[in-house]
Scaffold this motif. Sequence first.
Motif, PDB file in Angstrom:
ATOM      1  N   ALA A  59       7.402  -5.613  15.824  1.00  0.00           N
ATOM      2  CA  ALA A  59       6.147  -5.993  15.441  1.00  0.00           C
ATOM      3  C   ALA A  59       5.647  -5.113  14.376  1.00  0.00           C
ATOM      4  O   ALA A  59       4.866  -5.246  13.627  1.00  0.00           O
ATOM      5  N   ILE A  60       6.209  -3.694  14.306  1.00  0.00           N
ATOM      6  CA  ILE A  60       5.561  -2.753  13.605  1.00  0.00           C
ATOM      7  C   ILE A  60       5.969  -2.954  12.228  1.00  0.00           C
ATOM      8  O   ILE A  60       5.407  -2.741  11.250  1.00  0.00           O
ATOM      9  N   VAL A  61       7.166  -3.678  11.972  1.00  0.00           N
ATOM     10  CA  VAL A  61       7.647  -4.050  10.717  1.00  0.00           C
ATOM     11  C   VAL A  61       6.621  -4.952   9.751  1.00  0.00           C
ATOM     12  O   VAL A  61       6.245  -4.442   8.511  1.00  0.00           O
ATOM     13  N   PRO A  62       6.203  -5.928  10.124  1.00  0.00           N
ATOM     14  CA  PRO A  62       5.514  -6.629   9.510  1.00  0.00           C
ATOM     15  C   PRO A  62       3.883  -6.331   9.627  1.00  0.00           C
ATOM     16  O   PRO A  62       3.119  -6.369   8.657  1.00  0.00           O
ATOM     17  N   TRP A  63       3.513  -5.286  10.654  1.00  0.00           N
ATOM     18  CA  TRP A  63       2.432  -4.553  10.609  1.00  0.00           C
ATOM     19  C   TRP A  63       2.413  -3.779   9.271  1.00  0.00           C
ATOM     20  O   TRP A  63       1.192  -3.431   8.854  1.00  0.00           O
ATOM     21  N   LEU A  64       3.401  -2.897   8.899  1.00  0.00           N
ATOM     22  CA  LEU A  64       3.225  -2.192   7.663  1.00  0.00           C
ATOM     23  C   LEU A  64       2.659  -2.979   6.429  1.00  0.00           C
ATOM     24  O   LEU A  64       2.207  -2.447   5.822  1.00  0.00           O
ATOM     25  N   GLY A  65       2.978  -4.155   6.332  1.00  0.00           N
ATOM     26  CA  GLY A  65       2.355  -4.837   5.449  1.00  0.00           C
ATOM     27  C   GLY A  65       1.085  -5.379   5.822  1.00  0.00           C
ATOM     28  O   GLY A  65       0.028  -5.191   4.710  1.00  0.00           O
ATOM     29  N   LEU A  66       0.779  -5.828   6.809  1.00  0.00           N
ATOM     30  CA  LEU A  66      -0.773  -6.274   7.369  1.00  0.00           C
ATOM     31  C   LEU A  66      -1.532  -5.120   7.072  1.00  0.00           C
ATOM     32  O   LEU A  66      -2.735  -5.238   7.018  1.00  0.00           O
ATOM     33  N   ARG A  67      -1.211  -4.015   7.523  1.00  0.00           N
ATOM     34  CA  ARG A  67      -2.255  -2.885   7.407  1.00  0.00           C
ATOM     35  C   ARG A  67      -2.849  -2.657   5.827  1.00  0.00           C
ATOM     36  O   ARG A  67      -3.801  -2.098   5.804  1.00  0.00           O
ATOM     37  N   GLU A  68      -2.037  -3.214   5.249  1.00  0.00           N
ATOM     38  CA  GLU A  68      -2.759  -2.953   3.792  1.00  0.00           C
ATOM     39  C   GLU A  68      -3.662  -4.231   3.317  1.00  0.00           C
ATOM     40  O   GLU A  68      -4.656  -4.009   2.395  1.00  0.00           O
ATOM     41  N   LEU A  69      -4.103  -5.087   4.171  1.00  0.00           N
ATOM     42  CA  LEU A  69      -4.761  -6.178   4.165  1.00  0.00           C
ATOM     43  C   LEU A  69      -6.417  -5.573   4.415  1.00  0.00           C
ATOM     44  O   LEU A  69      -6.442  -4.541   5.273  1.00  0.00           O
ATOM     45  N   PRO A  70      -7.448  -6.126   3.792  1.00  0.00           N
ATOM     46  CA  PRO A  70      -8.844  -5.802   4.060  1.00  0.00           C
ATOM     47  C   PRO A  70      -9.011  -6.047   5.738  1.00  0.00           C
ATOM     48  O   PRO A  70      -8.389  -6.883   5.881  1.00  0.00           O
ATOM     49  N   LEU A  71      -9.794  -5.521   6.122  1.00  0.00           N
ATOM     50  CA  LEU A  71     -10.063  -5.467   7.858  1.00  0.00           C
ATOM     51  C   LEU A  71     -10.259  -7.155   8.141  1.00  0.00           C
ATOM     52  O   LEU A  71      -9.720  -7.736   8.927  1.00  0.00           O
ATOM     53  N   TRP A  72     -11.150  -7.797   7.210  1.00  0.00           N
ATOM     54  CA  TRP A  72     -11.332  -9.292   7.734  1.00  0.00           C
ATOM     55  C   TRP A  72     -10.223 -10.101   7.578  1.00  0.00           C
ATOM     56  O   TRP A  72     -10.081 -10.978   8.357  1.00  0.00           O
ATOM     57  N   LEU A  73      -9.273  -9.654   6.529  1.00  0.00           N
ATOM     58  CA  LEU A  73      -8.043 -10.478   6.591  1.00  0.00           C
ATOM     59  C   LEU A  73      -7.122 -10.402   7.632  1.00  0.00           C
ATOM     60  O   LEU A  73      -6.329 -11.000   7.772  1.00  0.00           O
ATOM     61  N   TYR A  74      -7.186  -8.966   7.813  1.00  0.00           N
ATOM     62  CA  TYR A  74      -6.274  -8.562   9.024  1.00  0.00           C
ATOM     63  C   TYR A  74      -6.742  -8.965  10.372  1.00  0.00           C
ATOM     64  O   TYR A  74      -5.689  -9.921  10.964  1.00  0.00           O
ATOM     65  N   GLY A  75      -7.922  -9.180  10.505  1.00  0.00           N
ATOM     66  CA  GLY A  75      -8.513 -10.102  11.817  1.00  0.00           C
ATOM     67  C   GLY A  75      -8.109 -11.446  11.648  1.00  0.00           C
ATOM     68  O   GLY A  75      -7.638 -12.222  12.652  1.00  0.00           O
ATOM     69  N   LEU A  76      -8.042 -12.237  10.394  1.00  0.00           N
ATOM     70  CA  LEU A  76      -7.921 -13.565  10.171  1.00  0.00           C
ATOM     71  C   LEU A  76      -6.362 -13.847  10.563  1.00  0.00           C
ATOM     72  O   LEU A  76      -5.987 -14.631  11.060  1.00  0.00           O
ATOM     73  N   ALA A  77      -5.510 -12.932  10.143  1.00  0.00           N
ATOM     74  CA  ALA A  77      -4.146 -12.935  10.330  1.00  0.00           C
ATOM     75  C   ALA A  77      -3.666 -12.976  11.790  1.00  0.00           C
ATOM     76  O   ALA A  77      -2.959 -13.715  12.287  1.00  0.00           O
TER      77      ALA A  77
END
Length: 169
Positions: free
Chosen positions: A47-65
């Motif tokens: 799960a850390i692999v896709p998280w490395l990309g997700l962490r670049e999102l704004p917090l609201w978009l991270y939450g939506l993901a």
Amino acid sequence: MNGGLERKRLTPAQRRALLATPAGWIACGLGSGLAPFAQGSFGSLAAIVPWLGLRELPLWLYGLALLFVFVLGVWACGVAGRVLGVDDHRALVIDEWIGQWIALVPALHGPAWTVALGFALFRLFDVAKPWPIGWLDRRLKGGLGVMVDDGVAGVCAALLLALALHYLG
């Protein structure tokens, strides 16, 4: 569904049936849940692999993901559970992905050590299942049951990680 089969290895027929559906691929964390042992740990690590990309999102978009993958996981684990004939097989690790991503929220902009600590804290809460995690795990069934207890384990890990960042960071 038979609750006793959750800890057994997948038979070749079960593996084929699981991987024959998109829901099966999603539920088993794109294959990370098919590790021969420690499937939850392998799923959390994957799960850390896709998280490395997700962490670049704004917090609201991270939450939506997170919300999108949580709902997708409820569906996928429900379908996969029916295919396997069990509520929660250890090969179903999309719940570890969500729990890990929640646990790593404080690490989004933190130092590198927070990722390792977030991983360890999530695994601790997921394996030990203190209240309310264990209570939820025993009472909720189906796809929702698979996903909720790991989500709560992620919240608990995130809270401790945030405290660690506050006092150590």
